[in-house]
Design a protein around this motif. Structure first.
Motif, PDB file in Angstrom:
ATOM      1  N   PHE A 211       0.835  -1.200   0.000  1.00 42.04           N
ATOM      2  CA  PHE A 211       0.000   0.000   0.000  1.00 42.04           C
ATOM      3  C   PHE A 211       0.874   1.256   0.000  1.00 42.04           C
ATOM      4  O   PHE A 211       0.742   2.137  -0.851  1.00 42.04           O
ATOM      5  CB  PHE A 211      -0.899  -0.047   1.233  1.00 42.04           C
TER       6      PHE A 211
ATOM      7  N   ILE B 240      -1.513  -5.438  -7.214  1.00 45.22           N
ATOM      8  CA  ILE B 240      -1.388  -5.341  -5.753  1.00 45.22           C
ATOM      9  C   ILE B 240      -2.701  -5.717  -5.082  1.00 45.22           C
ATOM     10  O   ILE B 240      -2.742  -6.480  -4.115  1.00 45.22           O
ATOM     11  CB  ILE B 240      -0.964  -3.900  -5.359  1.00 45.22           C
TER      12      ILE B 240
ATOM     13  N   TYR C  40       2.835   1.738  -3.176  1.00 44.65           N
ATOM     14  CA  TYR C  40       2.098   2.380  -4.247  1.00 44.65           C
ATOM     15  C   TYR C  40       1.968   3.888  -3.995  1.00 44.65           C
ATOM     16  O   TYR C  40       2.065   4.693  -4.907  1.00 44.65           O
ATOM     17  CB  TYR C  40       0.716   1.730  -4.393  1.00 44.65           C
ATOM     18  N   ILE C  41       1.758   4.258  -2.739  1.00 48.94           N
ATOM     19  CA  ILE C  41       1.656   5.693  -2.433  1.00 48.94           C
ATOM     20  C   ILE C  41       2.927   6.420  -2.849  1.00 48.94           C
ATOM     21  O   ILE C  41       2.890   7.436  -3.531  1.00 48.94           O
ATOM     22  CB  ILE C  41       1.383   5.899  -0.923  1.00 48.94           C
TER      23      ILE C  41
ATOM     24  N   LEU D 261      -0.897  -7.080   3.080  1.00 48.40           N
ATOM     25  CA  LEU D 261      -0.175  -6.138   2.229  1.00 48.40           C
ATOM     26  C   LEU D 261       1.277  -5.986   2.670  1.00 48.40           C
ATOM     27  O   LEU D 261       2.098  -5.468   1.933  1.00 48.40           O
ATOM     28  CB  LEU D 261      -0.865  -4.772   2.245  1.00 48.40           C
TER      29      LEU D 261
END
Lengths: 481, 486
Positions: free
Chosen positions: A130, A177, A133-134, A187
């Motif tokens: 997570f 993802i 990806y941010i 995750l």
């Protein structure tokens, strides 16, 4: 705290740097230099730990309803990337001070540069998908503005293309993802890895691996996803080209190594023959296109495409020595290409010229820049004893080991293309008869010369004194395969 | 006041009804000092917001107006109602605050209408029976028609309002017909009692319940601007004054969404009535139509209006997946889209207020003259474009994850492609606002007054807070979803 600081210090400093640079330019510059130096010092100070076989791990509570922590890890795989990012980020900041002196909106530029560096550090250090990806997208936004506002040519069109291409890749990755999340319910890297490895080479695993690969490949500019790169890297302001070509595209390599090869090794090996073909196509296509460019920065950009082909080739060989070669080539190419772009920046800054046909005879006037171009080009072309030779050697041995003699032969021949276009560029810029009056033209101003010299030293040193870093890299490669 | 009327609508709604009833008096009394009605509305809404937050902590509330419950009008406030009410009043308060700088004419007519609309909105979600629901629904709709035509000297506004009235009335008629069918089937108007009655296999096989279901989806779909019932929205939302656009796009269309969440899960449990695939198809159509049309706009408010349609599609997708995760994502996206679309319309309103044009062509480079508004607009745009680290990403992530989890990969892919389309037009707008050279129009712009900036800043901060620390908001949405899906 150290790793947390290495990511967030630049992010937190951003508004202050904006305000300081606006009020007092010099103070703001010093602040941004310090803010970008700290991550490098942190990474450097952790060298003994990683060299000694240790890892640095930090974890903070975050979104408990998704089972997420803000966890950071500096291990043997992330170390070379962290080193490259933090060092090049610092040097690009120093370099920008002189190079961007005539540009407007300088305070916004510096602020965005800090944010860009923070995003890249985050991608390398975070330990869940997570956050990964941010930060992956956090790299994109500032770099988009840096290209679209301060770029040359048609910056808005090029910036738009850059954003949409990479964002499309990122969304493919996001789907992968999310798919992993729904299958494993986790995750965090540490929890995901076991579950995804157990999926083997099932068709779902192959689809997920392909989605993730596409995301990484767009960032790496692998053929046929490469078309954004020559535009963006050529037209970005030069310090940003340094970061894009030298550093940012390497985050794609990291994503491939950490996530695709780390989590879905069997699925990746199932698609490896297709990926190997893409790798060879990338190196040859990039090289051929570089041969025919007349713009210095565009040539360097196509050369980056070609070199990313080598790096991908080493990874897809799936042999420890090949993977190690690729990771080492990340560093060699990062330093050398950064230096070459800085050299191109000197030409633009001093002569306002980047067309090979209109340059010439600069060797005696710009000795440092000439040295940078020569050694940078030779290193990337794999000339002993420079850094690039060692890493390309490792890549080729890895490929031979895994039984790809034909591809390896093509790759070796392609290094001749590399040498060809670099020597052609050298000759056009530095040795042919000058096409214009060169009176009063001097070498790079001191700060720009200093950054170039630092990289020059690294390019040479990595050729023979590379044991400390290659030992880390070899362990990383062994842990992936 | 409850004593005077001897009816209790629960604390928050009491305050709002009191405000709505008294604000015309204040408006009449304040002929000499038109600012008085502004202050009255803002203070009143702030009180209502505080009350709704307190009430949200202590739900559920059931108030009956007579006995037995099956035949009584009733107020029913559960966590979903409170959640919606907080959003409505919050966006309403910020819009009212913004209006202080934006609305310069006929203030005394504007604020009572705004208050009446918010009362209608909150009344809808607090209603425990279908008759009250319908009354408040009409209050909301009628005030919305009037507010769209607030600039009644412009033909565009009148035409848009008329189109809105015709289409929305058709939708309302459809809802009414559905309600009467439900009454015919179950013999009650009480929402909990109908929910009880419809939960059985016998009725699930009855074709009339499906007619009622279809009419309900269509009617609520008109309000929510679900394609193909969306065509009124791109006319009505741009024609309204910007704070009203923020209300319409931010919250009014969410009433239809509220109705879907409430009735589809409550009356027609998905395992019995199988409406999921139908809604998913509507969702895919809605988001695609909204995003593709938004790509083609030159009017900044029209672009935002089409983007609202797209985001309704995302929410309906979460609803259509009909799992806990899908509901969680959809419910959280109600908040995220309401706050971000309000932010965008208010920021666009600040641009329009400054240079009096809605054309993107003419607004080029205006962000350099209005940096705070420009940055706030960019935060909203990046959020709705699905950039991680900002709030809308969290809920979009949940919705896509729920689709993948339910094995609906096709719909997840459709949504991801739509997110990419969304990113491309929002990026285009950001590019125009910040990076393009200024035009003769935008050069004259100067930064909005502080009272207009405050709502923008609050909403921008909210975007970052939810984006970076979504945990409390996610768990609230999850708790609500749990009450809806038994």
């Amino acid at each position: 705290m150290l790793l947390l600081a290495s990511i967030f210090i630049q992010m937190l400093a951003t508004p202050f740097i904006y305000l300081l640079t606006r009020a007092r330019r010099r103070v703001g510059e010093v602040a941004s230099a310090v803010a970008s130096l700290i991550p490098f010092l942190i990474v450097l100070s952790l060298f003994p730990v990683v060299y000694g076989g240790g890892r640095v791990w930090e974890s903070y509570p975050w979104i408990s309803s998704l089972g997420l922590h803000l966890s950071l890890l500096l291990d043997e795989l992330s170390y070379p990337f962290a080193l490259l990012i933090s060092l090049m980020g610092f040097l690009a900041t120093i370099y920008s001070m002189k190079y961007m002196e005539r540009e407007h909106g300088y305070e916004s530029y510096m602020a965005l540069l800090m944010l860009f560096g923070s995003g890249m550090m985050g991608v390398i250090l975070v330990q869940n998908l997570f956050l990964f990806y941010i930060f992956w997208e956090l790299m994109l936004v500032p770099s988009y503005f840096l290209i679209a506002y301060w770029g040359t040519g048609k910056p808005r069109v090029i910036g738009f293309k850059y954003f949409i291409f990479t964002h499309a890749g990122a969304l493919a990755m996001l789907l992968g993802i999310i798919w992993i999340f729904t299958i494993t319910g986790a995750l965090e890297f540490s929890e995901v890895a076991g579950a995804t490895r157990a999926m083997g080479a099932s068709s779902t695993a192959i689809v997920i691996a392909s989605l993730l690969f596409v995301g990484a490949a767009v960032k790496m500019a692998v053929f046929p996803f490469h078309t954004w790169l020559p535009d963006a890297h050529a037209e970005a302001p030069t310090p940003i080209s340094v970061l894009l070509s030298g550093v940012m595209i390497k985050t794609g390599v990291y994503a491939l190594a950490r996530i695709v090869m780390g989590f879905l090794p069997q699925a990746f090996s199932a698609i490896s023959s297709a990926v190997a073909l893409l790798a060879v196509a990338t190196m040859v296509w990039g090289g051929l296109m570089a041969m025919v460019q007349s713009d210095v920065k565009r040539l360097l950009a196509y050369s980056s495409v070609s070199q990313m082909g080598y790096i991908l080739f080493g990874l897809v060989a799936l042999a420890p020595v090949g993977v190690a070669g690729s990771l080492f080539h990340v560093l060699n190419h990062g330093f050398a290409k950064g230096m070459l772009f800085m050299g191109a920046g000197v030409l633009i800054h001093e002569l306002n010229e980047r067309d090979l046909g209109k340059l010439g005879g600069l060797a005696s006037r710009m000795p440092i820049t000439a040295m940078a171009f020569l050694l940078g080009g030779l290193s990337i072309a794999g000339t002993p004893p420079l850094g690039g030779f060692a890493s390309e050697w490792m890549i080729f041995s890895g490929a031979m080991e895994s039984g790809m003699p034909l591809y390896t032969a093509i790759a070796i021949v392609a290094t001749a293309i590399t040498a060809g276009y670099y020597l052609r560029m050298m000759r056009a810029i530095f040795f042919l008869k000058p096409k214009r009056n060169l009176d009063g033209v001097g070498d790079a101003p001191p700060t720009m010369a200093a950054t170039i010299s630092a990289l020059l030293a690294l390019v040479v040193i990595l050729g023979f004194l590379n044991y400390p870093i290659t030992s880390i890299i070899s362990r990383a490669a062994a842990s992936i395969i | 006041m409850a004593g005077i009327l001897s009816i209790d609508f629960s604390q928050t709604l009491n305050i709002l009804i009191f405000l709505t009833l008294t604000s015309p008096l204040v408006a009449v009394a304040s002929r000499r000092a038109p600012r008085a009605v502004e202050v009255y509305a803002i203070v009143g809404l702030a009180a209502a917001l505080a009350s709704s937050l307190i009430q949200a902590a202590s739900t559920p509330v059931v108030i009956l107006f007579s006995n037995p419950p099956e035949s009584s009008a009733q107020i029913f406030v559960d966590s979903l109602s409170s959640y919606m009410a907080v959003i409505y009043i919050f966006v309403g308060l910020l819009s009212a605050l913004f209006s202080v700088g934006y609305i310069e004419e006929r203030k005394r007519g504007f604020y009572p209408l705004l208050l009446a609309m918010i009362t209608g909105l909150v009344g809808v979600v607090f209603s425990g029976d279908l008759a009250s629901f319908f009354v408040f629904w009409e209050l909301m709709s009628l005030t919305a028609y009037v507010l769209v035509a607030f600039f009644y000297d412009r033909w565009e506004a009148v035409e848009a309002s008329f189109k809105y009235l015709i289409m929305s009335s058709a939708g309302t008629a459809s809802i009414l017909l559905s309600f009467s069918l439900l009454y015919g089937i179950t013999g009650t108007l009480s929402i909990p009692a109908i929910a009880e009655a419809l939960r059985n296999e016998m009725l699930a096989g009855n074709s009339w319940t499906y007619v009622a279901l279809a009419l309900l989806i269509a009617g609520l779909g008109v309000n929510a601007a679900m394609a193909p019932f969306h065509s009124w929205l791109p006319d009505a939302h741009p024609a309204a004054p910007s704070p009203i656009s923020a209300m319409l796009s931010g919250v009014v269309i969410k009433t239809g969404i509220y109705g879907m969440f409430r009735f589809l899960s409550g009356f027609f449990p998905p395992q019995l009535y199988n409406w999921q695939l139908g809604l998913l198809l509507f969702a895919a159509l809605t988001m695609t139509v909204g995003n593709v049309m938004a790509l083609l706009q030159d009017d900044i408010k029209r672009l935002l209006a089409f983007s609202s349609i797209a985001h309704i599609g995302y929410i309906v997708l979460g609803l259509g997946v009909a799992t806990l995760q899908g509901f969680t994502g959809g419910i959280l996206h109600i908040l995220n889209h309401a706050s971000m679309k309000a932010l965008l319309f208010l920021a666009a309103g600040a641009f329009i207020h400054s240079v009096n044009t809605r054309s993107l062509e003419e607004l080029s480079g205006i962000g350099r003259r209005m940096p705070i508004t420009g940055v706030a607009f960019s935060i909203g745009a990046f959020s709705l474009a699905g950039l991680p680290g900002l709030n809308a990403f969290v809920s979009e992530f949940q919705i896509i994850a729920s689709a993948v989890d339910a094995g609906l990969i096709v719909f997840a892919v459709i949504m991801i492609l739509n997110v990419l389309l969304g990113a491309s037009y929002y990026l285009r707008v950001i590019q125009i606002i910040f990076l393009k050279p200024m035009t003769s129009v935008s050069e004259k712009a100067h930064e909005a007054p502080i009272v207009m900036l405050i709502p923008l800043i609050i909403l921008s901060i909210l975007a970052v807070v939810i984006g970076v620390q979504p945990d409390p908001f996610l768990s609230i949405a999850r708790e609500i979803a749990e009450t809806l899906l038994p």
